[in-house]
Scaffold this active site. Sequence first.
Site, PDB file in Angstrom:
ATOM      1  N   GLU A 174       0.870  -1.176   0.000  1.00  0.00           N
ATOM      2  CA  GLU A 174       0.000   0.000   0.000  1.00  0.00           C
ATOM      3  C   GLU A 174       0.907   1.226   0.000  1.00  0.00           C
ATOM      4  O   GLU A 174       1.816   1.318   0.830  1.00  0.00           O
ATOM      5  CB  GLU A 174      -0.916   0.016   1.236  1.00  0.00           C
ATOM      6  CG  GLU A 174      -1.948  -1.097   1.235  1.00  0.00           C
ATOM      7  CD  GLU A 174      -2.846  -1.059   2.466  1.00  0.00           C
ATOM      8  OE1 GLU A 174      -4.065  -1.203   2.308  1.00  0.00           O
ATOM      9  OE2 GLU A 174      -2.314  -0.892   3.595  1.00  0.00           O
ATOM     10  N   ASN A 175       0.682   2.121  -0.944  1.00  0.00           N
ATOM     11  CA  ASN A 175       1.540   3.308  -1.080  1.00  0.00           C
ATOM     12  C   ASN A 175       3.010   2.910  -1.203  1.00  0.00           C
ATOM     13  O   ASN A 175       3.909   3.518  -0.598  1.00  0.00           O
ATOM     14  CB  ASN A 175       1.335   4.261   0.110  1.00  0.00           C
ATOM     15  CG  ASN A 175      -0.097   4.736   0.214  1.00  0.00           C
ATOM     16  OD1 ASN A 175      -0.723   5.103  -0.772  1.00  0.00           O
ATOM     17  ND2 ASN A 175      -0.634   4.715   1.439  1.00  0.00           N
ATOM     18  N   GLU A 217       5.256  -9.798   1.818  1.00  0.00           N
ATOM     19  CA  GLU A 217       6.402  -9.542   2.689  1.00  0.00           C
ATOM     20  C   GLU A 217       5.981  -8.796   3.944  1.00  0.00           C
ATOM     21  O   GLU A 217       4.927  -8.159   3.991  1.00  0.00           O
ATOM     22  CB  GLU A 217       7.472  -8.743   1.931  1.00  0.00           C
ATOM     23  CG  GLU A 217       7.974  -9.437   0.668  1.00  0.00           C
ATOM     24  CD  GLU A 217       9.080  -8.669  -0.039  1.00  0.00           C
ATOM     25  OE1 GLU A 217       9.854  -7.959   0.652  1.00  0.00           O
ATOM     26  OE2 GLU A 217       9.186  -8.774  -1.279  1.00  0.00           O
ATOM     27  N   TYR A 218       6.838  -8.882   4.966  1.00  0.00           N
ATOM     28  CA  TYR A 218       6.624  -8.214   6.256  1.00  0.00           C
ATOM     29  C   TYR A 218       5.269  -8.579   6.861  1.00  0.00           C
ATOM     30  O   TYR A 218       4.577  -7.742   7.437  1.00  0.00           O
ATOM     31  CB  TYR A 218       6.794  -6.702   6.107  1.00  0.00           C
ATOM     32  CG  TYR A 218       8.198  -6.302   5.775  1.00  0.00           C
ATOM     33  CD1 TYR A 218       9.155  -6.170   6.778  1.00  0.00           C
ATOM     34  CD2 TYR A 218       8.603  -6.104   4.457  1.00  0.00           C
ATOM     35  CE1 TYR A 218      10.467  -5.831   6.476  1.00  0.00           C
ATOM     36  CE2 TYR A 218       9.911  -5.776   4.145  1.00  0.00           C
ATOM     37  CZ  TYR A 218      10.832  -5.640   5.165  1.00  0.00           C
ATOM     38  OH  TYR A 218      12.135  -5.319   4.859  1.00  0.00           O
ATOM     39  N   THR A 281      17.976 -13.467  -2.721  1.00  0.00           N
ATOM     40  CA  THR A 281      19.359 -13.479  -2.242  1.00  0.00           C
ATOM     41  C   THR A 281      20.137 -12.290  -2.801  1.00  0.00           C
ATOM     42  O   THR A 281      21.077 -12.450  -3.594  1.00  0.00           O
ATOM     43  CB  THR A 281      20.036 -14.804  -2.621  1.00  0.00           C
ATOM     44  OG1 THR A 281      19.684 -15.145  -3.983  1.00  0.00           O
ATOM     45  CG2 THR A 281      19.615 -15.916  -1.697  1.00  0.00           C
ATOM     46  N   TYR A 282      19.750 -11.101  -2.377  1.00  0.00           N
ATOM     47  CA  TYR A 282      20.450  -9.871  -2.740  1.00  0.00           C
ATOM     48  C   TYR A 282      20.095  -8.788  -1.739  1.00  0.00           C
ATOM     49  O   TYR A 282      19.270  -9.006  -0.843  1.00  0.00           O
ATOM     50  CB  TYR A 282      20.102  -9.415  -4.163  1.00  0.00           C
ATOM     51  CG  TYR A 282      18.639  -9.541  -4.533  1.00  0.00           C
ATOM     52  CD1 TYR A 282      17.700  -8.606  -4.122  1.00  0.00           C
ATOM     53  CD2 TYR A 282      18.198 -10.601  -5.311  1.00  0.00           C
ATOM     54  CE1 TYR A 282      16.367  -8.726  -4.462  1.00  0.00           C
ATOM     55  CE2 TYR A 282      16.863 -10.728  -5.660  1.00  0.00           C
ATOM     56  CZ  TYR A 282      15.947  -9.790  -5.236  1.00  0.00           C
ATOM     57  OH  TYR A 282      14.621  -9.925  -5.579  1.00  0.00           O
TER      58      TYR A 282
END
Length: 429
Positions: A174-175, A217-218, A281-282
């Site tokens: 979001e945003n 994610e998160y 993996t970066y």
Amino acid sequence: MQIHVVKRNESLTTIARTYHSTVNDIVEANDLPNPNNLIIGQALVIPIVGKFHFVQPGESLFSIAREYGVSPQELASVNRLQPNQQLNAGLRLYIPQGNKRTAEFNAYVEPRGTTVAPALESSAREAAPYITYLAPFSFQARRDGTLKEPLLNNFPAIARANRNVLMMVINNQENDQFSDELGRILLNDIAVQDKFLNNIVATAKKYGFRDIHFDFEYLRPVDRDAYNRFLRKAKQRFKTEGWLMSTALAPKTRADQPGKWYEGHDYKAHGEISDFVVIMTYEWGYSGGPAMAVSPIDQVRKVLDYAVTDIPSNKILMGQNLYGYDWTLPFVQGSVAKAVSPQQAIQLAARHNVPIEYDTKAQAPHFNYTDEGGKRHEVWFEDARSIQAKFDLIKAMNLRGMSYWKLGLAFPQNWLLIVDNFQVTKRGT
């Protein structure tokens, strides 16, 4: 294909002569930004079939053959040597090209703003022959189960023309920020979730997506099991359509790794449910942090060593950056490094006449320079050596392939080395 590292006083003419190539072929293969001003330490791809090996003290036909995966008898035969012949240091041996294994490659492409830049679309066209999946980034889920679409322009047509599977990337942003609250709603409110899945199916049919890729994610740690349940439900829904389903995973080194980026991702469950996964993996070296390699191979290896204990290796795409960063020194928290392509990094080194160094632990090139205003800089980027090291790791660990973040920054050597190392799987029709 040969990788050559430029030494002091070398020119394209002397390098071409060494490998029975031509100056024009080397310039074209590397899209050289500095053909008349080669930099010490600059890596060049020499477009020849097979490669040459220059014997080092103590090496034998047997040790060299083992290094390149060929038989000592074949190596002796093609070089017109006796199988037990002692080798003098400096002797040039021709190494024939071996068999290539199949591998899959994905490339994300991220349009920004209100239009797709012609250069970005051109980058997708250039990469498409070398990849299995083309992934426009991204469809953003909304709290009511609808989707905010990215700019697609000609990406579906490019995918069809190159037999790429069009990957539908969906995230919980979001945003332009990942939202754990959005994730909570999508993973726990069944009415919203069903609407969400219906919208995914309708949109995928509209544009011709054949892999549905979740980049959530998160997430809240408490939603880890809810994410697993959602993926199982989604997988069953997409299976009836004949589609693949894949997921993006944070780079963990153990199952119980703490941290908001990691705790919502269950490697073992994703390995069981998904057709394949992309492990990010970066970004060890990132724009808001201190100068270091973006994807140091020692750190990448630690993630993959753990990953293959929970996920079948043939389901893993190793994440790989197509960019580097230029940091202003000394690093100050809150400052932002500038993203640079490998080509731009070489131009910087040439402009400031500084040699390129290579960190063998990270398997990454880097250099320092002082700009016109007297400020010091440190640059880490990718070159033929660093990408070849990652390709060798894919082979050693029997991984499915590689996923690139992201198209738009030129790295011509990468695509040539894909062809030299692998037979790219094409799943599109």
